[in-house]
Design a protein around this motif. Sequence first.
Motif, PDB file in Angstrom:
ATOM      1  N   ASP A 225      -9.986 101.869 -43.557  1.00 38.52           N
ATOM      2  CA  ASP A 225     -10.401 100.473 -43.759  1.00 38.52           C
ATOM      3  C   ASP A 225     -10.016 100.011 -45.164  1.00 38.52           C
ATOM      4  OD1 ASP A 225     -11.470 100.284 -41.222  1.00 38.52           O
ATOM      5  OD2 ASP A 225     -13.566 100.364 -41.871  1.00 38.52           O
ATOM      6  N   VAL A 226     -10.232 100.891 -46.150  1.00 35.65           N
ATOM      7  CA  VAL A 226      -9.881 100.558 -47.537  1.00 35.65           C
ATOM      8  C   VAL A 226      -8.371 100.372 -47.672  1.00 35.65           C
ATOM      9  CG1 VAL A 226      -9.897 101.365 -49.935  1.00 35.65           C
ATOM     10  CG2 VAL A 226     -11.900 101.736 -48.479  1.00 35.65           C
ATOM     11  N   ALA A 227      -7.609 101.337 -47.168  1.00 43.28           N
ATOM     12  CA  ALA A 227      -6.145 101.255 -47.262  1.00 43.28           C
ATOM     13  C   ALA A 227      -5.631 100.026 -46.526  1.00 43.28           C
ATOM     14  CB  ALA A 227      -5.513 102.526 -46.690  1.00 43.28           C
ATOM     15  N   GLY A 228      -6.169  99.750 -45.337  1.00 48.22           N
ATOM     16  CA  GLY A 228      -5.733  98.595 -44.577  1.00 48.22           C
ATOM     17  C   GLY A 228      -6.050  97.283 -45.269  1.00 48.22           C
ATOM     18  N   ALA A 229      -7.212  97.224 -45.938  1.00 50.67           N
ATOM     19  CA  ALA A 229      -7.569  96.010 -46.673  1.00 50.67           C
ATOM     20  C   ALA A 229      -6.620  95.794 -47.848  1.00 50.67           C
ATOM     21  CB  ALA A 229      -9.008  96.111 -47.170  1.00 50.67           C
ATOM     22  N   LEU A 230      -6.269  96.879 -48.538  1.00 49.95           N
ATOM     23  CA  LEU A 230      -5.330  96.759 -49.662  1.00 49.95           C
ATOM     24  C   LEU A 230      -3.946  96.347 -49.161  1.00 49.95           C
ATOM     25  CD1 LEU A 230      -4.844  97.007 -52.690  1.00 49.95           C
ATOM     26  CD2 LEU A 230      -4.444  99.477 -52.368  1.00 49.95           C
ATOM     27  N   THR A 231      -3.509  96.901 -48.041  1.00 52.01           N
ATOM     28  CA  THR A 231      -2.228  96.509 -47.459  1.00 52.01           C
ATOM     29  C   THR A 231      -2.241  95.040 -47.046  1.00 52.01           C
ATOM     30  OG1 THR A 231      -1.782  98.752 -46.662  1.00 52.01           O
ATOM     31  CG2 THR A 231      -0.567  96.972 -45.605  1.00 52.01           C
ATOM     32  N   THR A 232      -3.336  94.621 -46.416  1.00 53.72           N
ATOM     33  CA  THR A 232      -3.475  93.210 -46.042  1.00 53.72           C
ATOM     34  C   THR A 232      -3.282  92.318 -47.267  1.00 53.72           C
ATOM     35  OG1 THR A 232      -4.983  93.730 -44.221  1.00 53.72           O
ATOM     36  CG2 THR A 232      -5.074  91.487 -45.111  1.00 53.72           C
ATOM     37  N   GLU A 233      -3.886  92.722 -48.362  1.00 53.40           N
ATOM     38  CA  GLU A 233      -3.810  91.937 -49.586  1.00 53.40           C
ATOM     39  C   GLU A 233      -2.388  91.876 -50.135  1.00 53.40           C
ATOM     40  OE1 GLU A 233      -7.425  91.787 -52.804  1.00 53.40           O
ATOM     41  OE2 GLU A 233      -6.064  93.484 -52.888  1.00 53.40           O
ATOM     42  N   VAL A 234      -1.774  93.042 -50.335  1.00 46.77           N
ATOM     43  CA  VAL A 234      -0.489  93.073 -51.051  1.00 46.77           C
ATOM     44  C   VAL A 234       0.670  92.588 -50.198  1.00 46.77           C
ATOM     45  CG1 VAL A 234      -1.274  94.898 -52.600  1.00 46.77           C
ATOM     46  CG2 VAL A 234      -0.062  95.519 -50.495  1.00 46.77           C
ATOM     47  N   THR A 235       0.491  92.507 -48.868  1.00 51.50           N
ATOM     48  CA  THR A 235       1.526  91.921 -48.017  1.00 51.50           C
ATOM     49  C   THR A 235       1.304  90.425 -47.821  1.00 51.50           C
ATOM     50  OG1 THR A 235       0.276  92.538 -46.040  1.00 51.50           O
ATOM     51  CG2 THR A 235       2.012  94.058 -46.752  1.00 51.50           C
ATOM     52  N   MET A 236       0.340  89.878 -48.539  1.00 48.24           N
ATOM     53  CA  MET A 236       0.005  88.461 -48.418  1.00 48.24           C
ATOM     54  C   MET A 236      -0.371  88.098 -46.977  1.00 48.24           C
ATOM     55  SD  MET A 236       0.221  87.194 -51.438  1.00 48.24           S
ATOM     56  CE  MET A 236       0.969  87.434 -53.052  1.00 48.24           C
ATOM     57  N   SER A 237      -1.091  89.018 -46.329  1.00 44.88           N
ATOM     58  CA  SER A 237      -1.535  88.774 -44.961  1.00 44.88           C
ATOM     59  C   SER A 237      -2.924  88.138 -44.976  1.00 44.88           C
ATOM     60  CB  SER A 237      -1.546  90.080 -44.171  1.00 44.88           C
ATOM     61  OG  SER A 237      -0.246  90.628 -44.095  1.00 44.88           O
ATOM     62  N   SER A 238      -3.343  87.667 -43.839  1.00 48.33           N
ATOM     63  CA  SER A 238      -4.587  86.909 -43.735  1.00 48.33           C
ATOM     64  C   SER A 238      -5.775  87.821 -43.462  1.00 48.33           C
ATOM     65  CB  SER A 238      -4.477  85.877 -42.614  1.00 48.33           C
ATOM     66  OG  SER A 238      -5.704  85.202 -42.447  1.00 48.33           O
ATOM     67  N   THR A 239      -6.920  87.465 -44.034  1.00 41.97           N
ATOM     68  CA  THR A 239      -8.174  88.154 -43.714  1.00 41.97           C
ATOM     69  C   THR A 239      -8.969  87.412 -42.649  1.00 41.97           C
ATOM     70  OG1 THR A 239      -9.308  87.006 -45.525  1.00 41.97           O
ATOM     71  CG2 THR A 239      -8.355  89.183 -46.011  1.00 41.97           C
ATOM     72  N   VAL A 240      -8.440  86.315 -42.150  1.00 39.28           N
ATOM     73  CA  VAL A 240      -9.127  85.553 -41.103  1.00 39.28           C
ATOM     74  C   VAL A 240      -9.426  86.413 -39.871  1.00 39.28           C
ATOM     75  CG1 VAL A 240      -8.881  83.630 -39.464  1.00 39.28           C
ATOM     76  CG2 VAL A 240      -8.323  83.308 -41.894  1.00 39.28           C
ATOM     77  N   PRO A 241      -8.528  87.341 -39.455  1.00 34.39           N
ATOM     78  CA  PRO A 241      -8.849  88.168 -38.288  1.00 34.39           C
ATOM     79  C   PRO A 241     -10.114  89.017 -38.448  1.00 34.39           C
ATOM     80  CG  PRO A 241      -6.499  88.234 -38.701  1.00 34.39           C
ATOM     81  CD  PRO A 241      -7.114  87.515 -39.871  1.00 34.39           C
ATOM     82  N   SER A 242     -10.603  89.133 -39.679  1.00 30.73           N
ATOM     83  CA  SER A 242     -11.845  89.880 -39.904  1.00 30.73           C
ATOM     84  C   SER A 242     -13.056  88.958 -40.017  1.00 30.73           C
ATOM     85  CB  SER A 242     -11.718  90.726 -41.180  1.00 30.73           C
ATOM     86  OG  SER A 242     -10.783  91.766 -40.998  1.00 30.73           O
ATOM     87  N   HIS A 243     -12.883  87.687 -39.722  1.00 26.83           N
ATOM     88  CA  HIS A 243     -14.002  86.754 -39.815  1.00 26.83           C
ATOM     89  C   HIS A 243     -15.075  87.130 -38.789  1.00 26.83           C
ATOM     90  CE1 HIS A 243     -16.324  83.016 -39.767  1.00 26.83           C
ATOM     91  NE2 HIS A 243     -15.753  82.739 -40.941  1.00 26.83           N
ATOM     92  N   GLU A 244     -16.334  86.985 -39.180  1.00 18.28           N
ATOM     93  CA  GLU A 244     -17.438  87.412 -38.325  1.00 18.28           C
ATOM     94  C   GLU A 244     -17.492  86.629 -37.013  1.00 18.28           C
ATOM     95  OE1 GLU A 244     -21.090  86.782 -40.410  1.00 18.28           O
ATOM     96  OE2 GLU A 244     -20.383  84.914 -41.297  1.00 18.28           O
ATOM     97  N   GLN A 464       1.510 100.956 -54.726  1.00 18.53           N
ATOM     98  CA  GLN A 464       2.829 100.692 -55.303  1.00 18.53           C
ATOM     99  C   GLN A 464       3.250  99.246 -55.041  1.00 18.53           C
ATOM    100  OE1 GLN A 464       4.598 102.384 -57.321  1.00 18.53           O
ATOM    101  NE2 GLN A 464       6.661 101.514 -57.233  1.00 18.53           N
ATOM    102  N   ALA A 465       2.964  98.757 -53.849  1.00 22.95           N
ATOM    103  CA  ALA A 465       3.310  97.361 -53.541  1.00 22.95           C
ATOM    104  C   ALA A 465       2.587  96.404 -54.469  1.00 22.95           C
ATOM    105  CB  ALA A 465       2.964  97.058 -52.087  1.00 22.95           C
ATOM    106  N   ALA A 466       1.387  96.754 -54.880  1.00 28.45           N
ATOM    107  CA  ALA A 466       0.630  95.891 -55.788  1.00 28.45           C
ATOM    108  C   ALA A 466       1.351  95.683 -57.111  1.00 28.45           C
ATOM    109  CB  ALA A 466      -0.756  96.479 -56.031  1.00 28.45           C
ATOM    110  N   GLU A 467       2.207  96.628 -57.481  1.00 35.66           N
ATOM    111  CA  GLU A 467       2.925  96.525 -58.747  1.00 35.66           C
ATOM    112  C   GLU A 467       3.942  95.381 -58.732  1.00 35.66           C
ATOM    113  OE1 GLU A 467       1.744  98.216 -61.032  1.00 35.66           O
ATOM    114  OE2 GLU A 467       0.743  99.889 -60.005  1.00 35.66           O
ATOM    115  N   PHE A 468       4.281  94.883 -57.548  1.00 46.12           N
ATOM    116  CA  PHE A 468       5.304  93.846 -57.447  1.00 46.12           C
ATOM    117  C   PHE A 468       4.708  92.458 -57.262  1.00 46.12           C
ATOM    118  CE2 PHE A 468       7.262  97.840 -56.266  1.00 46.12           C
ATOM    119  CZ  PHE A 468       8.356  97.854 -57.112  1.00 46.12           C
ATOM    120  N   LEU A 469       3.379  92.361 -57.361  1.00 41.11           N
ATOM    121  CA  LEU A 469       2.747  91.051 -57.367  1.00 41.11           C
ATOM    122  C   LEU A 469       2.840  90.475 -58.773  1.00 41.11           C
ATOM    123  CD1 LEU A 469      -0.481  91.785 -55.304  1.00 41.11           C
ATOM    124  CD2 LEU A 469       1.678  90.850 -54.490  1.00 41.11           C
ATOM    125  N   GLU A 470       2.992  89.195 -58.847  1.00 44.46           N
ATOM    126  CA  GLU A 470       3.079  88.541 -60.155  1.00 44.46           C
ATOM    127  C   GLU A 470       1.788  88.768 -60.923  1.00 44.46           C
ATOM    128  OE1 GLU A 470       3.416  84.034 -62.016  1.00 44.46           O
ATOM    129  OE2 GLU A 470       3.837  84.399 -59.894  1.00 44.46           O
TER     130      GLU A 470
END
Length: 528
Positions: A225-244, A464-470
């Motif tokens: 869950d932690v890794a997937g949340a970080l991947t969601t973030e750094v790929t600029m993906s949406s967190t809406v699918p986790s809305h309650e 590592q992907a986080a390193e390429f965010l501005e």
Amino acid sequence: MSRVGTDSVVLDGASLTPEAVVAVAREDATVSIADEARRAVQESRARVESVLASGEAVYGVNTGFGELVDERIPRTDLEALQTNLLRSHAAGVGRELTREEVRATMVARANALVKGYSGIREAVVDVLVAMLNEGVHPVVPSRGSLGASGDLAPLAHMSLVLIGEGAADVAGDRLRGDEALARAGLDPVTLEAKEGLALVNGTQLTVGLAALAVHDAATALRSADVAGALTTEVTMSSTVPSHEAISAVRPHPGQAASARNVRRLTAESGIVESHRNCDRVQDAYSLRCLPQVHGAVRDALEHLREAVETELNSATDNPLLFARTDAPDRASGTGDAAVLSAGNFHGEPLALRLDYAAGALTELAAICERRVDRLLNPNVQESHLPPFLTDRSGVMSGYMIAQYTAAALLNECRSTGRPSVDSTPVSGNQEDHVSMSGQSALSFRSVVENVQTVVGIELLCAAQAAEFLEASPELSHGVGTDVAYETVRDVVPKLDADRAVHEDIDRVRTLVAEGLLVERVGEAVDLE
């Protein structure tokens, strides 16, 4: 009335948990026996003695075993019968169980015995518990159990040491059974009627290994869950699918829990906010369906945990000793004693769920591996990420081959057999259907270990992907994902140039396997 502290576990035959097994197996928690459990053991033994005094032929007390059930054994030979049972059943092969696997098996067996239906003497259980507390660990080959009549071969190897035979490891030294007991200040026991059978006839290899593995699997799932949340973030993906609201209209408990984890982990994320109104319509399934897939795995693991907790606190040998008032009229025995021969040793309740959970965890590895690909693959990844997460792709390969490793481990998980679908008759066809639960437990542990690594690879690549965010205050991580990123960076530096990445993988896998990631992130957010 389970009583487990940070350094002690009290066995009462009714409330042992997987976490208590972990405490004994890995943390060397001291083991003791509750007073009420001692009384139950004493009463059960008294029933064996009454049967012996009556002279009635009762299976397991004064008869042969398996196909030899009709052979009546004279009272003068009962001690030899029990000793020979341990010797003849110690037929295991293959790799030796690890120290923690042996300890898990031992504490599970002790708890089953003190439930008070096995007819064993209190003194024998005391030696088994003392072996745990003094660090006497029998040498037990891992292969040979059919999961009915229980885990006979492994438990026989474990039990040989109690009578001064077999071999055991003590403080790094391998000794004969009698020498190992002497090193710990213990004397070998002389087995009496029913006791050899009580020691070997049960599912405690299966449930001991399952207790360790279900604990580790739950930690790996939280880490995913932690890794997937970080991947969601750094790929600029949406967190809406986790809305309650989404989980509320499809209320599987696992889905809701994983969705809550993602929301908590990414709370206050500037990265998520930065693209909330972007023109991307949908993310790939490995990101959009994270709550559904992780949640289904969570529900499968909960189903397994229920069986493990039940089995840890069950009487699983045969025959079982009851008070006459609790038994059918036609039960064997005499006076207050009733001896019932049945099949509680059959490991099917664990075998089926272990195989099901192994398949579920394989799906967790599959979705993690797909997210790794989205982080690395230039044909599908987002434009802000360079191919294989390196600035000089071509000259450097970055984390390209880390995905190969994840794919290889996923293949191994997928090719792992499902032992519970097989049954090979034994003992002259008297035991004509067996569960193979021991093999299911070993397979499940192997899958868990592979999944720990695959989750670690996703975490490594996401960091590592986080390193390429501005770099800017507006592109901050979430409350939990920030801790996850920093936890990875505590053990693995940013990949600026190609290096042997197996060390990176090993270090991050350790964060997952030892629960360090979950512990650190759990200090910042409430992980379910």
